[in-house]
Design a protein around this motif. Structure first.
Motif, PDB file in Angstrom:
ATOM      1  N   ALA A  46      49.130  33.050  35.025  1.00 48.21           N
ATOM      2  CA  ALA A  46      48.848  33.968  33.914  1.00 48.21           C
ATOM      3  C   ALA A  46      47.336  34.205  33.816  1.00 48.21           C
ATOM      4  CB  ALA A  46      49.386  33.382  32.617  1.00 48.21           C
ATOM      5  N   GLU A  47      46.579  33.163  34.064  1.00 46.38           N
ATOM      6  CA  GLU A  47      45.111  33.277  34.005  1.00 46.38           C
ATOM      7  C   GLU A  47      44.587  34.156  35.151  1.00 46.38           C
ATOM      8  OE1 GLU A  47      43.284  29.514  32.920  1.00 46.38           O
ATOM      9  OE2 GLU A  47      41.534  30.042  34.139  1.00 46.38           O
ATOM     10  N   ALA A  48      45.132  33.956  36.356  1.00 48.51           N
ATOM     11  CA  ALA A  48      44.724  34.802  37.490  1.00 48.51           C
ATOM     12  C   ALA A  48      45.085  36.258  37.212  1.00 48.51           C
ATOM     13  CB  ALA A  48      45.404  34.318  38.772  1.00 48.51           C
ATOM     14  N   CYS A  49      46.280  36.461  36.627  1.00 47.68           N
ATOM     15  CA  CYS A  49      46.740  37.826  36.332  1.00 47.68           C
ATOM     16  C   CYS A  49      45.797  38.519  35.352  1.00 47.68           C
ATOM     17  CB  CYS A  49      48.150  37.809  35.750  1.00 47.68           C
ATOM     18  SG  CYS A  49      49.415  37.497  36.981  1.00 47.68           S
ATOM     19  N   GLU A  50      45.310  37.778  34.390  1.00 50.57           N
ATOM     20  CA  GLU A  50      44.402  38.343  33.384  1.00 50.57           C
ATOM     21  C   GLU A  50      43.199  39.024  34.063  1.00 50.57           C
ATOM     22  OE1 GLU A  50      44.832  37.837  29.961  1.00 50.57           O
ATOM     23  OE2 GLU A  50      42.937  38.777  29.378  1.00 50.57           O
ATOM     24  N   ALA A  51      42.580  38.321  35.033  1.00 53.06           N
ATOM     25  CA  ALA A  51      41.410  38.880  35.725  1.00 53.06           C
ATOM     26  C   ALA A  51      41.806  40.052  36.622  1.00 53.06           C
ATOM     27  CB  ALA A  51      40.740  37.778  36.555  1.00 53.06           C
ATOM     28  N   VAL A  52      42.933  39.900  37.290  1.00 47.74           N
ATOM     29  CA  VAL A  52      43.364  40.920  38.246  1.00 47.74           C
ATOM     30  C   VAL A  52      43.816  42.197  37.512  1.00 47.74           C
ATOM     31  CG1 VAL A  52      45.249  41.359  39.871  1.00 47.74           C
ATOM     32  CG2 VAL A  52      43.834  39.341  40.149  1.00 47.74           C
TER      33      VAL A  52
END
Ligand SMILES: CC(C)(COP(=O)(O)OP(=O)(O)OC[C@H]1O[C@@H](n2cnc3c(N)ncnc32)[C@H](O)[C@@H]1OP(=O)(O)O)[C@@H](O)C(=O)NCCC(=O)NCCS
Length: 182
Positions: free
Chosen positions: A109-115
């Motif tokens: 979820a954290e990686a998705c936020e940036a992407v």
């Protein structure tokens, strides 16, 4: 063309050929591939990661139609722990997987936020469409928490066979209007 991205716990670096050996070690697990498209070869061949990075990811990034990142935990290990990618097109704009050791910490979820921030406000894309097997509850939860809407259910081919898939859509307007996750 693929920027380095950073979150509180993660660094996302453009995927390179040097990542192939670790990818080959972490990726071919049934728990990871069963919900992925049947385009993933299974059983996974010994050169599967190398072939994928060399013949799919790198050319896609050079064309400017795909963005692949290795996901790395700040503070180690030094190698990737998963992969996240974006691609232009009407059907499937994002994919991701995480090594088994690192599941359950809301890291994706954290990686998705940036992407997602890059997709909507860096690339200026209007919408993101993703599909996921109905039984892939962890992936579904990520889309739900992002504020995506379920727009269709249709059959797709997965490594584990034909199964119903949910199609989720998130618009730039909804992304920018949403309250940030806690
Ligand atoms: C999907 C995936 C990336 C999720 O990564 P993750 O960082 O482990 O995600 P989390 O464990 O934080 O789970 C995300 C949410 O799903 C929930 N969840 C996790 N496993 C679940 C399960 N088996 N059943 C129901 N909910 C589940 C978590 O509670 C969390 O919800 P919350 O944020 O409301 O607490 C990871 O499971 C994975 O790599 N799966 C294999 C590859 C794959 O399926 N890719 C996506 C294809 S569409």
């Amino acid at each position: 063309m693929v920027p380095e991205l950073e979150t509180a716990r993660l660094k996302l670096l453009p995927l390179t050929l040097e990542d192939a050996p670790v990818l080959q070690k972490l990726f071919p697990r049934w728990e990871i591939v069963r919900h992925l498209s049947s385009e993933v070869p299974w059983p996974y061949p010994p050169d599967g990661a190398l072939t994928f990075v060399r013949d799919v990811a790198l050319p896609g990034m050079e064309r400017g139609s795909m963005w692949f990142w290795s996901i790395r935990l700040k503070g180690g290990p030094s190698h990737l722990i998963g992969v996240i990618n974006l691609s232009v097109g009407p059907r499937e704009n994002r994919g991701f997987w995480l090594g088994l050791e690192w599941l359950g910490r809301r890291l994706m979820a954290e990686a998705c936020e940036a992407v997602m921030e890059f997709w909507f406000n860096g690339l200026g894309q209007e919408r993101l469409r993703v599909s996921k097997a109905v039984s892939n509850l962890a992936s579904r939860r990520i889309s739900e928490r992002e504020g995506a809407k379920l727009i269709a259910v249709e059959e797709r081919s997965y490594v584990s066979g034909r199964a119903p898939a949910e199609i989720w859509e998130l618009t730039r307007e909804d992304w920018n209007a949403r309250s940030r996750p806690n």
